[in-house]
Design a protein around this motif. Structure first.
Motif, PDB file in Angstrom:
ATOM      1  N   ASP A 127      -0.667   3.195 -13.918  1.00  0.00           N
ATOM      2  CA  ASP A 127      -0.750   1.745 -14.138  1.00  0.00           C
ATOM      3  C   ASP A 127       0.219   1.007 -13.208  1.00  0.00           C
ATOM      4  OD1 ASP A 127      -2.644   2.048 -16.115  1.00  0.00           O
ATOM      5  OD2 ASP A 127      -1.225   1.875 -17.782  1.00  0.00           O
ATOM      6  N   ARG A 128       1.437   1.508 -13.123  1.00  0.00           N
ATOM      7  CA  ARG A 128       2.434   0.859 -12.261  1.00  0.00           C
ATOM      8  C   ARG A 128       2.069   0.997 -10.788  1.00  0.00           C
ATOM      9  NH1 ARG A 128       4.987   1.774 -16.954  1.00  0.00           N
ATOM     10  NH2 ARG A 128       6.779   0.458 -17.505  1.00  0.00           N
ATOM     11  N   PHE A 129       1.595   2.161 -10.415  1.00  0.00           N
ATOM     12  CA  PHE A 129       1.213   2.397  -9.024  1.00  0.00           C
ATOM     13  C   PHE A 129       0.092   1.446  -8.606  1.00  0.00           C
ATOM     14  CE2 PHE A 129      -0.389   5.707  -5.786  1.00  0.00           C
ATOM     15  CZ  PHE A 129       0.565   5.345  -4.869  1.00  0.00           C
ATOM     16  N   ALA A 130      -0.837   1.207  -9.512  1.00  0.00           N
ATOM     17  CA  ALA A 130      -1.974   0.330  -9.220  1.00  0.00           C
ATOM     18  C   ALA A 130      -1.534  -1.109  -8.995  1.00  0.00           C
ATOM     19  CB  ALA A 130      -2.991   0.387 -10.356  1.00  0.00           C
ATOM     20  N   GLU A 131      -0.363  -1.483  -9.483  1.00  0.00           N
ATOM     21  CA  GLU A 131       0.187  -2.820  -9.272  1.00  0.00           C
ATOM     22  C   GLU A 131       1.164  -2.824  -8.098  1.00  0.00           C
ATOM     23  OE1 GLU A 131       2.700  -5.652 -12.128  1.00  0.00           O
ATOM     24  OE2 GLU A 131       0.788  -5.044 -13.018  1.00  0.00           O
ATOM     25  N   PHE A 132       1.897  -1.736  -7.954  1.00  0.00           N
ATOM     26  CA  PHE A 132       2.945  -1.610  -6.945  1.00  0.00           C
ATOM     27  C   PHE A 132       2.374  -1.714  -5.525  1.00  0.00           C
ATOM     28  CE2 PHE A 132       5.892   0.848  -4.328  1.00  0.00           C
ATOM     29  CZ  PHE A 132       7.146   0.543  -4.837  1.00  0.00           C
ATOM     30  N   VAL A 133       1.319  -0.962  -5.247  1.00  0.00           N
ATOM     31  CA  VAL A 133       0.798  -0.894  -3.877  1.00  0.00           C
ATOM     32  C   VAL A 133       0.173  -2.212  -3.425  1.00  0.00           C
ATOM     33  CG1 VAL A 133      -0.861   0.251  -2.350  1.00  0.00           C
ATOM     34  CG2 VAL A 133       0.535   1.609  -3.924  1.00  0.00           C
ATOM     35  N   PRO A 134      -0.706  -2.843  -4.216  1.00  0.00           N
ATOM     36  CA  PRO A 134      -1.269  -4.123  -3.765  1.00  0.00           C
ATOM     37  C   PRO A 134      -0.211  -5.211  -3.585  1.00  0.00           C
ATOM     38  CG  PRO A 134      -2.611  -3.198  -5.517  1.00  0.00           C
ATOM     39  CD  PRO A 134      -1.364  -2.370  -5.453  1.00  0.00           C
ATOM     40  N   LEU A 135       0.786  -5.246  -4.471  1.00  0.00           N
ATOM     41  CA  LEU A 135       1.833  -6.254  -4.318  1.00  0.00           C
ATOM     42  C   LEU A 135       2.653  -5.983  -3.064  1.00  0.00           C
ATOM     43  CD1 LEU A 135       3.481  -8.664  -5.184  1.00  0.00           C
ATOM     44  CD2 LEU A 135       4.704  -7.196  -6.817  1.00  0.00           C
ATOM     45  N   LEU A 136       2.973  -4.731  -2.798  1.00  0.00           N
ATOM     46  CA  LEU A 136       3.713  -4.404  -1.589  1.00  0.00           C
ATOM     47  C   LEU A 136       2.913  -4.774  -0.341  1.00  0.00           C
ATOM     48  CD1 LEU A 136       6.380  -3.164  -0.651  1.00  0.00           C
ATOM     49  CD2 LEU A 136       5.260  -0.925  -0.648  1.00  0.00           C
ATOM     50  N   ASP A 137       1.615  -4.555  -0.381  1.00  0.00           N
ATOM     51  CA  ASP A 137       0.752  -4.943   0.730  1.00  0.00           C
ATOM     52  C   ASP A 137       0.856  -6.443   0.995  1.00  0.00           C
ATOM     53  OD1 ASP A 137      -1.673  -4.559   2.571  1.00  0.00           O
ATOM     54  OD2 ASP A 137      -2.454  -5.989   1.097  1.00  0.00           O
ATOM     55  N   ARG A 138       0.814  -7.247  -0.062  1.00  0.00           N
ATOM     56  CA  ARG A 138       0.935  -8.698   0.096  1.00  0.00           C
ATOM     57  C   ARG A 138       2.308  -9.087   0.649  1.00  0.00           C
ATOM     58  NH1 ARG A 138      -0.378 -12.059  -5.088  1.00  0.00           N
ATOM     59  NH2 ARG A 138       0.211 -13.686  -3.577  1.00  0.00           N
ATOM     60  N   LEU A 139       3.349  -8.481   0.113  1.00  0.00           N
ATOM     61  CA  LEU A 139       4.700  -8.824   0.531  1.00  0.00           C
ATOM     62  C   LEU A 139       4.947  -8.511   2.006  1.00  0.00           C
ATOM     63  CD1 LEU A 139       6.498  -7.448  -2.633  1.00  0.00           C
ATOM     64  CD2 LEU A 139       6.644  -9.828  -1.854  1.00  0.00           C
ATOM     65  N   LEU A 140       4.273  -7.489   2.513  1.00  0.00           N
ATOM     66  CA  LEU A 140       4.470  -7.095   3.904  1.00  0.00           C
ATOM     67  C   LEU A 140       3.554  -7.830   4.879  1.00  0.00           C
ATOM     68  CD1 LEU A 140       4.920  -3.236   3.452  1.00  0.00           C
ATOM     69  CD2 LEU A 140       6.696  -4.908   4.012  1.00  0.00           C
TER      70      LEU A 140
END
Length: 300
Positions: A127-140
């Protein structure tokens, strides 16, 4: 298919006690990428020295010129996307655009409880991974990001000027389960596996090959769902965790045989551990260096 050879250098020694020289030697030997583990401590190394991944990679960037650098892997266990993104953008800048982020869901090791929390279940990690990766993509990729999720938040997080590599530095997503493979298909520039951990103790090399073939088939299906060609993803094998264990590093011929069988599966990057005496990653340094120098030419 060209097969790249990379190495992972564990951060278990002081920088001026052999670590600096290992990173420089990795570049001299022609490795494609030098990775390090992003843990707070790890397995049998828990009661000895262990240094942070980001400072280590920053130092490595300063003493190398061509070698790509990366984590293998970073996870949500003790990272937050907002602060991680700032560090990654800084690393990418310092290295001149040589950073790859290996990223995974994390496990149940020491990192899982070091901040005082109970270890997450596999579902909670997913669940956390599914949120972590897309948010990191946006931040970068965006100058300013605001986000409110179930696990992570960002309020006008600024990341100017962004990565040297555009649109962002590459993600190498470690995954074998369905949800992780979907993330690899959508956000990854590469996919990472260590094989099937259930086979490590009692499995055979052939069983491992079959298991990894099944993983690639599932990755192919995940790519097909979103209309992506699985060939667009690099496929990375981190060695040392299949039933073969350290045998591929016993000789040049043994490694070429091992790497060749995995290249036939579709891998274009094989990662070997820099030798660590008196550990699961012990290997003869001269043999290791011969593999680094001669195996790529034999593998084509």
């Amino acid at each position: 298919m060209t097969l790249r050879l990379s190495t992972v250098i564990l951060p278990y020694r002081r920088w001026h006690d052999g670590t600096k020289e290992a990173w420089q030697r990795a570049e001299q030997l022609g490795f494609h990428t030098g990775y390090t583990y992003d843990h707070l401590s790890w397995r049998s190394f828990r009661d000895g020295p262990w240094f942070g991944a980001v400072p280590t990679l920053t130092a490595a960037a300063a003493v190398t010129q061509r070698l790509r650098l990366g984590t293998l892997v970073t996870s949500p266990n003790f990272r937050h996307p907002v602060t991680l993104a700032k560090e990654l953008i800084s690393l990418d800048d310092i290295s001149g655009g040589r950073i790859t982020l290996g990223v995974g869901a994390g496990g149940t090791g020491f990192d899982a409880t070091a901040l005082g929390q109970e270890p997450w279940t596999p579902r909670e990690r997913a669940d956390r991974f599914a949120e972590f990766v897309p948010l990191l993509d946006r931040l970068l990729t965006q100058d300013s990001v605001s986000y409110e999720g179930d696990f992570y938040s960002a309020h006008e997080a600024r990341n100017i000027p962004g990565c040297v590599q555009r649109p962002r530095l590459p993600f190498a997503v470690a995954a074998t389960g369905p949800r992780g493979l979907k993330l690899a298909a959508r956000y990854g520039q590469a996919w990472v596996t260590t094989g099937d951990p259930k086979l490590y103790e009692t499995g055979t090399s052939e069983q491992s090959i079959q298991a990894i073939r099944g993983q690639i088939e599932k990755l192919t299906d995940a790519c097909a769902v979103i209309g992506r060609d699985v060939a667009a993803l690099d496929k990375v094998l981190l060695t040392g965790f299949t039933p073969d264990r350290g045998r591929p590093l016993e000789s040049l011929d043994a490694f070429v045989d091992f790497a060749g069988r995995h290249r036939e599966l579709g891998f274009n990057e094989i990662v070997v551990h820099w030798p660590v005496p008196d550990s699961d990653f012990a290997a003869e340094q001269k043999v290791f260096e011969r593999i680094a120098m001669e195996a790529p030419a034999q593998l084509g």
